[in-house]
Design a protein around this motif. Structure first.
Motif, PDB file in Angstrom:
ATOM      1  N   PRO A   1       0.890  -1.272   0.033  1.00 29.81           N
ATOM      2  CA  PRO A   1      -0.059  -0.081   0.017  1.00 29.81           C
ATOM      3  C   PRO A   1       0.866   1.141  -0.153  1.00 29.81           C
ATOM      4  CG  PRO A   1      -0.943  -1.456   1.488  1.00 29.81           C
ATOM      5  CD  PRO A   1       0.516  -2.332   0.966  1.00 29.81           C
ATOM      6  N   GLU A   2       1.855   1.272   0.695  1.00 25.75           N
ATOM      7  CA  GLU A   2       2.866   2.561   0.418  1.00 25.75           C
ATOM      8  C   GLU A   2       3.329   2.621  -0.664  1.00 25.75           C
ATOM      9  OE1 GLU A   2       2.674   0.355   4.702  1.00 25.75           O
ATOM     10  OE2 GLU A   2       3.321  -0.314   2.784  1.00 25.75           O
ATOM     11  N   VAL A   3       3.769   1.747  -1.445  1.00 25.31           N
ATOM     12  CA  VAL A   3       4.338   1.896  -2.846  1.00 25.31           C
ATOM     13  C   VAL A   3       3.392   2.394  -3.615  1.00 25.31           C
ATOM     14  CG1 VAL A   3       5.439   0.723  -4.561  1.00 25.31           C
ATOM     15  CG2 VAL A   3       6.087   0.185  -2.213  1.00 25.31           C
TER      16      VAL A   3
ATOM     17  N   GLY B   1       0.428   3.840  -3.153  1.00 31.21           N
ATOM     18  CA  GLY B   1      -0.020   5.376  -3.066  1.00 31.21           C
ATOM     19  C   GLY B   1       0.962   6.254  -3.579  1.00 31.21           C
ATOM     20  N   VAL B   2       2.296   5.946  -3.892  1.00 33.86           N
ATOM     21  CA  VAL B   2       3.192   6.829  -4.535  1.00 33.86           C
ATOM     22  C   VAL B   2       2.869   7.716  -5.721  1.00 33.86           C
ATOM     23  CG1 VAL B   2       5.532   7.399  -5.269  1.00 33.86           C
ATOM     24  CG2 VAL B   2       4.970   5.769  -3.275  1.00 33.86           C
TER      25      VAL B   2
END
Length: 257
Positions: free
Chosen positions: A103-105, A107-108
């Motif tokens: 998810p952190e990737v 969202g970039v």
């Protein structure tokens, strides 16, 4: 040892004419390029050892042998790196599962605003993509495949001004992936699909061109801005090196628009 190493060595051996390597040409030759014995001579290794490498036998060449082969075959930097990877311990074929970005990737790309950006997986499936990239690439979205779009969607030839060059580049990157992951089911299926669908893939794939992700510039026909030149950079995701974040920087006038 993977048979992919042997395929790669043969493809490069067949590209070099004996005269270009300083060898005398005698009689008719049944195969193009260098004979196996000639390459062994140029690299300073035994023909038997080279035969084992090309046959995919369980032997481990030293760094010195790989360097000698790379010099004799006149490999590019990318090809040298590919040779070293193929000669390593290999990679367990991936499972037939849907790939996802953390998810952190994922969202970039959305954080980059008007800069087109997306995250691709091992097969160049789009795992995340922002609105600017969807506009630039004419409607591609999460789940679509960049290589499939390149070779089977007529929009790709309209969007990319230098389509043939860019198509050859991305196929060379897929070729490198296929070499690093022999037997990977999704990669194998994609290659089979593209080979059936595209005459260019059928012609170019056997050449075994190799390329890795890199920064550069491309020319696009933007739906609002006309023909533009955009710079781009690619970043491998930490802990998931086969996932790549690609970011494009549009010209300043395009960004302000």
């Amino acid at each position: 040892m993977s048979t992919e190493l042997g395929t790669f060595l043969r493809s490069r051996r067949e590209r070099i004419a004996p005269a270009d390597a300083g060898l005398p040409v005698t009689g008719r030759r049944r195969t193009p390029g260098l004979r196996r014995e000639e390459l062994a001579l140029l690299a300073g290794i035994s023909a038997t050892w080279l035969t084992y490498l090309e046959q995919g036998r369980d032997v481990r060449p030293s760094e010195q042998v790989l360097d000698a082969l790379a010099r004799a075959l006149r490999l590019t930097g990318a090809e040298r790196e590919h040779l070293r990877r193929l000669a390593g311990d290999g990679v367990t074929p991936g499972q037939d599962v849907t790939e996802q970005a953390a998810p952190e990737v994922a969202g970039v790309p959305g954080l980059l605003g008007h800069h087109p950006a997306y995250v691709t997986g091992i097969c160049y499936d789009l795992l995340a993509v922002n609105d600017a990239a969807t506009e630039l690439f004419r409607g591609v979205g999460p789940g679509d495949n960049v290589v499939r779009w390149m070779f089977t969607d007529p929009a790709a030839r309209e969007v990319l001004v230098d389509w043939e060059q860019e198509a050859g580049n991305i196929l060379a990157r897929l070729r490198a992936v296929a070499g690093r992951h022999p037997g990977h089911r999704r990669v194998t299926r994609l290659v089979a699909e593209l080979t059936e669908a595209s005459p260019e893939v059928r012609q170019w794939w056997p050449r075994y061109d190799i390329q890795f992700s890199h920064a550069g510039r491309k020319r696009f026909r933007h739906p609002r801005l006309g023909v533009i030149t955009a710079s781009h950079a690619a970043f491998h995701v930490a802990e998931r090196p086969e996932q790549t974040l690609v970011v494009y920087h549009l010209p300043d006038s395009a960004s302000s628009a």
